[in-house]
Design a protein around this motif. Structure first.
Motif, PDB file in Angstrom:
ATOM      1  N   LEU A   1      -6.541   3.426   0.734  1.00  0.00           N
ATOM      2  CA  LEU A   1      -7.963   3.455   0.382  1.00  0.00           C
ATOM      3  C   LEU A   1      -8.527   4.866   0.511  1.00  0.00           C
ATOM      4  N   VAL A   2      -8.164   5.558   1.588  1.00  0.00           N
ATOM      5  CA  VAL A   2      -8.662   6.925   1.815  1.00  0.00           C
ATOM      6  C   VAL A   2      -8.159   7.867   0.727  1.00  0.00           C
ATOM      7  N   VAL A   3      -6.881   7.764   0.377  1.00  0.00           N
ATOM      8  CA  VAL A   3      -6.309   8.632  -0.657  1.00  0.00           C
ATOM      9  C   VAL A   3      -6.971   8.365  -2.002  1.00  0.00           C
ATOM     10  N   TRP A   4      -7.144   7.096  -2.342  1.00  0.00           N
ATOM     11  CA  TRP A   4      -7.794   6.761  -3.617  1.00  0.00           C
ATOM     12  C   TRP A   4      -9.208   7.336  -3.680  1.00  0.00           C
ATOM     13  N   ALA A   5      -9.992   7.132  -2.607  1.00  0.00           N
ATOM     14  CA  ALA A   5     -11.369   7.648  -2.583  1.00  0.00           C
ATOM     15  C   ALA A   5     -11.373   9.172  -2.575  1.00  0.00           C
ATOM     16  N   GLY A   6     -10.430   9.766  -1.823  1.00  0.00           N
ATOM     17  CA  GLY A   6     -10.364  11.223  -1.761  1.00  0.00           C
ATOM     18  C   GLY A   6     -10.027  11.842  -3.104  1.00  0.00           C
TER      19      GLY A   6
ATOM     20  N   TRP B   1     -13.124  11.717  -5.348  1.00  0.00           N
ATOM     21  CA  TRP B   1     -14.101  12.731  -4.923  1.00  0.00           C
ATOM     22  C   TRP B   1     -13.627  14.125  -5.327  1.00  0.00           C
TER      23      TRP B   1
ATOM     24  N   VAL C   1      -5.295   1.338   5.015  1.00  0.00           N
ATOM     25  CA  VAL C   1      -6.403   2.289   5.192  1.00  0.00           C
ATOM     26  C   VAL C   1      -6.075   3.613   4.499  1.00  0.00           C
ATOM     27  N   LEU C   2      -4.842   4.092   4.668  1.00  0.00           N
ATOM     28  CA  LEU C   2      -4.442   5.357   4.053  1.00  0.00           C
ATOM     29  C   LEU C   2      -4.536   5.279   2.533  1.00  0.00           C
TER      30      LEU C   2
ATOM     31  N   SER D   1       0.833  -1.213   0.000  1.00  0.00           N
ATOM     32  CA  SER D   1       0.000   0.000   0.000  1.00  0.00           C
ATOM     33  C   SER D   1       0.861   1.254   0.000  1.00  0.00           C
TER      34      SER D   1
END
Length: 294
Positions: free
Chosen positions: A152-157, A160, A149-150, A16
């Motif tokens: 996943l958050v970066v990809w989703a962010g 968006w 987790v980071l 990741s």
């Protein structure tokens, strides 16, 4: 069984981290056509700043931990934007030549030298701020699940941001056609600098969160950007979803090789993987072939 869990958790975490580097490479590449080979040393820069700026005893429950996070993100983003500007100016004069290869590699070398002057040639260590994940016969540092987790958050962010904000839409326009975006009134250089800054901030987040899981020294940045580049190629250059999937898979493979065959074969395995991908599917496993104008 315990060994398999360790390989999966640590491999997915390290992978990741590579995925985050790949996403930062993709972000800058989509907006500028530049693969920024200095991203590895930007990761190490964030780790050095974390090591030097984090107060002793500060943890995730301390406000100083979050203030240090913001400081590391901002400082690394500024360094990334300056390096990006130095990279883009020759391109504007040369009509889009591949001068960026020399400038980004030079930027990486300069950052590595500055880091060595800053902390010396040794490897510095940052404490693990995320505790441990219990296993049946042991435990694994919690930094590895946090990196997953980071990512996943970066990809989703990013998804968006690039679909909901004008600046994100402008970056999307640059990724489609820089000349058309300029003709439509998009200030290309301004948003290309933004892309470099955001890419550096993503790398800084990876360096801050994962600082206890990486080797922080002036000589290690090249290794990280090579593995991040391999993940970007496997996932398809410019494809963040591909990087998100390819990163943990590649990380698990590297961890398995390290456990079973020794760390010395990791580089050989990584090179074999990228050669196989380029031979069998040059656009990447998750990429799409592009039409070519003739």
């Amino acid at each position: 069984m315990n060994e398999i869990l360790v390989i999966l958790i640590r491999g997915a975490g390290v992978g990741s981290l590579y995925a985050l580097i790949a996403m930062s490479l993709n972000l800058a590449y989509n907006a500028t056509g530049v693969l920024n080979f200095a991203q590895g040393h930007l990761l190490v820069t964030a780790g050095v700043c974390t090591y030097l700026w984090m107060p002793d005893g500060a943890g995730t429950a301390s406000p100083m931990w979050y203030l240090t996070l913001v400081a590391v993100l901002v400082a690394t983003a500024v360094v990334g934007m300056i390096q990006g500007l130095i990279t883009l100016i020759p391109m504007r004069r040369d009509g889009g030549s591949h001068s960026w290869v020399a400038t980004t590699i030079a930027g990486s070398i300069v950052l590595g030298a500055l880091i060595t002057l800053w902390i010396g040639p040794q490897v510095v260590n940052v404490p693990n701020y995320f505790g441990f994940v219990p296993l049946p016969d042991g435990r694994v540092p919690g930094v590895y699940p946090m990196l997953v987790v980071l990512a996943l958050v970066v990809w989703a962010g990013l998804r968006w941001y690039q679909s909901s904000f004008l600046s994100g839409l402008a970056l999307n326009a640059l990724s489609q056609d820089v000349d058309a975006a300029r003709a439509a009134g998009v200030p290309a250089l301004k948003f290309q600098m933004l892309a470099f800054g955001l890419a550096a901030a993503i790398t800084a987040g990876a360096g801050f969160i994962g600082s206890s899981a990486i080797e922080i020294s002036g000589s290690r940045g090249t290794n990280y950007v090579i593995f991040g580049f391999i993940v970007a190629v496997i996932g398809g250059i410019g494809n963040n979803k591909g990087a998100l999937i390819a990163g943990p898979l590649f990380g698990v493979l590297m961890m398995y090789v390290s456990f079973e065959l020794g760390g010395g074969l990791q580089v050989v395995t990584a090179l074999a993987v990228i050669v196989a991908v380029l031979l069998l599917r040059p656009q990447g496993i998750f990429g799409r072939p592009h039409a070519r104008r003739v």
